[in-house]
Design a protein around this motif. Structure first.
Motif, PDB file in Angstrom:
ATOM      1  N   ALA A 253       0.838  -1.199   0.000  1.00 24.20           N
ATOM      2  CA  ALA A 253       0.000   0.000   0.000  1.00 24.20           C
ATOM      3  C   ALA A 253       0.870   1.245   0.000  1.00 24.20           C
ATOM      4  CB  ALA A 253      -0.916  -0.005   1.221  1.00 24.20           C
ATOM      5  N   GLY A 254       0.760   2.036  -1.055  1.00 28.21           N
ATOM      6  CA  GLY A 254       1.630   3.193  -1.228  1.00 28.21           C
ATOM      7  C   GLY A 254       2.947   2.745  -1.845  1.00 28.21           C
ATOM      8  N   ALA A 255       2.857   1.936  -2.882  1.00 28.87           N
ATOM      9  CA  ALA A 255       4.021   1.246  -3.456  1.00 28.87           C
ATOM     10  C   ALA A 255       5.017   2.154  -4.153  1.00 28.87           C
ATOM     11  CB  ALA A 255       3.534   0.182  -4.444  1.00 28.87           C
ATOM     12  N   GLY A 256       4.579   3.307  -4.602  1.00 23.92           N
ATOM     13  CA  GLY A 256       5.495   4.180  -5.333  1.00 23.92           C
ATOM     14  C   GLY A 256       6.021   3.493  -6.583  1.00 23.92           C
ATOM     15  N   THR A 257       7.327   3.533  -6.778  1.00 17.92           N
ATOM     16  CA  THR A 257       7.913   2.914  -7.970  1.00 17.92           C
ATOM     17  C   THR A 257       8.309   1.460  -7.743  1.00 17.92           C
ATOM     18  OG1 THR A 257      10.111   3.745  -7.407  1.00 17.92           O
ATOM     19  CG2 THR A 257       8.748   5.116  -8.873  1.00 17.92           C
ATOM     20  N   GLY A 258       7.949   0.908  -6.590  1.00 16.97           N
ATOM     21  CA  GLY A 258       8.065  -0.534  -6.413  1.00 16.97           C
ATOM     22  C   GLY A 258       9.253  -1.078  -5.673  1.00 16.97           C
ATOM     23  N   ARG A 259       9.933  -0.259  -4.903  1.00 15.15           N
ATOM     24  CA  ARG A 259      11.122  -0.754  -4.195  1.00 15.15           C
ATOM     25  C   ARG A 259      10.817  -2.026  -3.400  1.00 15.15           C
ATOM     26  NH1 ARG A 259      13.918   2.848   0.328  1.00 15.15           N
ATOM     27  NH2 ARG A 259      11.797   2.612   1.052  1.00 15.15           N
ATOM     28  N   ILE A 260       9.744  -2.020  -2.622  1.00 10.70           N
ATOM     29  CA  ILE A 260       9.390  -3.185  -1.804  1.00 10.70           C
ATOM     30  C   ILE A 260       8.722  -4.261  -2.665  1.00 10.70           C
ATOM     31  CG2 ILE A 260       8.043  -3.984   0.177  1.00 10.70           C
ATOM     32  CD1 ILE A 260      10.448  -2.112   0.832  1.00 10.70           C
ATOM     33  N   THR A 261       7.778  -3.861  -3.494  1.00 13.32           N
ATOM     34  CA  THR A 261       7.068  -4.809  -4.361  1.00 13.32           C
ATOM     35  C   THR A 261       8.034  -5.658  -5.166  1.00 13.32           C
ATOM     36  OG1 THR A 261       5.110  -3.401  -4.595  1.00 13.32           O
ATOM     37  CG2 THR A 261       5.503  -4.987  -6.344  1.00 13.32           C
TER      38      THR A 261
ATOM     39  N   ASP B  80      -3.192 -11.831   2.103  1.00 11.84           N
ATOM     40  CA  ASP B  80      -2.561 -12.529   3.230  1.00 11.84           C
ATOM     41  C   ASP B  80      -1.743 -11.570   4.084  1.00 11.84           C
ATOM     42  OD1 ASP B  80      -3.596 -15.014   2.483  1.00 11.84           O
ATOM     43  OD2 ASP B  80      -1.907 -15.419   1.155  1.00 11.84           O
ATOM     44  N   GLY B  81      -1.246 -10.500   3.467  1.00 10.80           N
ATOM     45  CA  GLY B  81      -0.440  -9.534   4.196  1.00 10.80           C
ATOM     46  C   GLY B  81      -0.426  -8.196   3.492  1.00 10.80           C
ATOM     47  N   VAL B  82      -0.198  -7.151   4.269  1.00  5.60           N
ATOM     48  CA  VAL B  82      -0.121  -5.793   3.725  1.00  5.60           C
ATOM     49  C   VAL B  82       1.115  -5.127   4.311  1.00  5.60           C
ATOM     50  CG1 VAL B  82      -1.244  -3.529   3.584  1.00  5.60           C
ATOM     51  CG2 VAL B  82      -2.634  -5.607   3.542  1.00  5.60           C
ATOM     52  N   ILE B  83       1.861  -4.446   3.453  1.00  4.93           N
ATOM     53  CA  ILE B  83       3.011  -3.667   3.906  1.00  4.93           C
ATOM     54  C   ILE B  83       2.820  -2.233   3.409  1.00  4.93           C
ATOM     55  CG2 ILE B  83       4.457  -4.213   1.902  1.00  4.93           C
ATOM     56  CD1 ILE B  83       6.815  -4.333   3.954  1.00  4.93           C
ATOM     57  N   SER B  84       3.226  -1.296   4.220  1.00  2.00           N
ATOM     58  CA  SER B  84       3.105   0.106   3.844  1.00  2.00           C
ATOM     59  C   SER B  84       4.209   0.874   4.555  1.00  2.00           C
ATOM     60  CB  SER B  84       1.731   0.643   4.249  1.00  2.00           C
ATOM     61  OG  SER B  84       1.581   1.973   3.832  1.00  2.00           O
ATOM     62  N   LEU B  85       5.206   1.315   3.795  1.00  2.00           N
ATOM     63  CA  LEU B  85       6.341   2.018   4.380  1.00  2.00           C
ATOM     64  C   LEU B  85       6.395   3.454   3.874  1.00  2.00           C
ATOM     65  CD1 LEU B  85       9.046  -0.750   3.932  1.00  2.00           C
ATOM     66  CD2 LEU B  85       7.746  -0.216   5.983  1.00  2.00           C
TER      67      LEU B  85
END
Length: 79
Positions: A3-11, A65-70
């Motif tokens: 959530a709030g992925a931007g350009t995808g660093r975490i994704t 199953d999970g959500v990450i938002s940094l």
């Protein structure tokens, strides 16, 4: 879900580890950049980008199953 992925660093890191990912970002340009990177990294088959607003969640409850938002809350007007 990123959530709030931007350009995808975490994704993209998660996708490299074979996790299916749904990156959500308010900015169409950010999502387009993320999608281009996913194709370059050959992980586009497990990345499902969505342009949308975190404050008006465009998914049904318990869809992931999970959500990450940094580093996102400071960009939301209510926070």
């Amino acid at each position: 879900m990123d959530a709030g992925a931007g350009t995808g660093r975490i994704t993209l890191e998660l996708a490299k580890m074979s996790f299916k990912c749904v990156p959500l970002d308010f900015s169409k340009n950010m999502i387009l950049t993320l999608w281009r990177k996913a194709k370059e990294m050959k992980v586009a088959d497990i990345v499902y980008p969505v342009v949308g607003d975190m404050e008006y969640w465009p998914f049904r409850n318990m869809a992931f199953d999970g959500v990450i938002s940094l580093y996102v809350l400071n960009h939301l007007p209510k926070y």
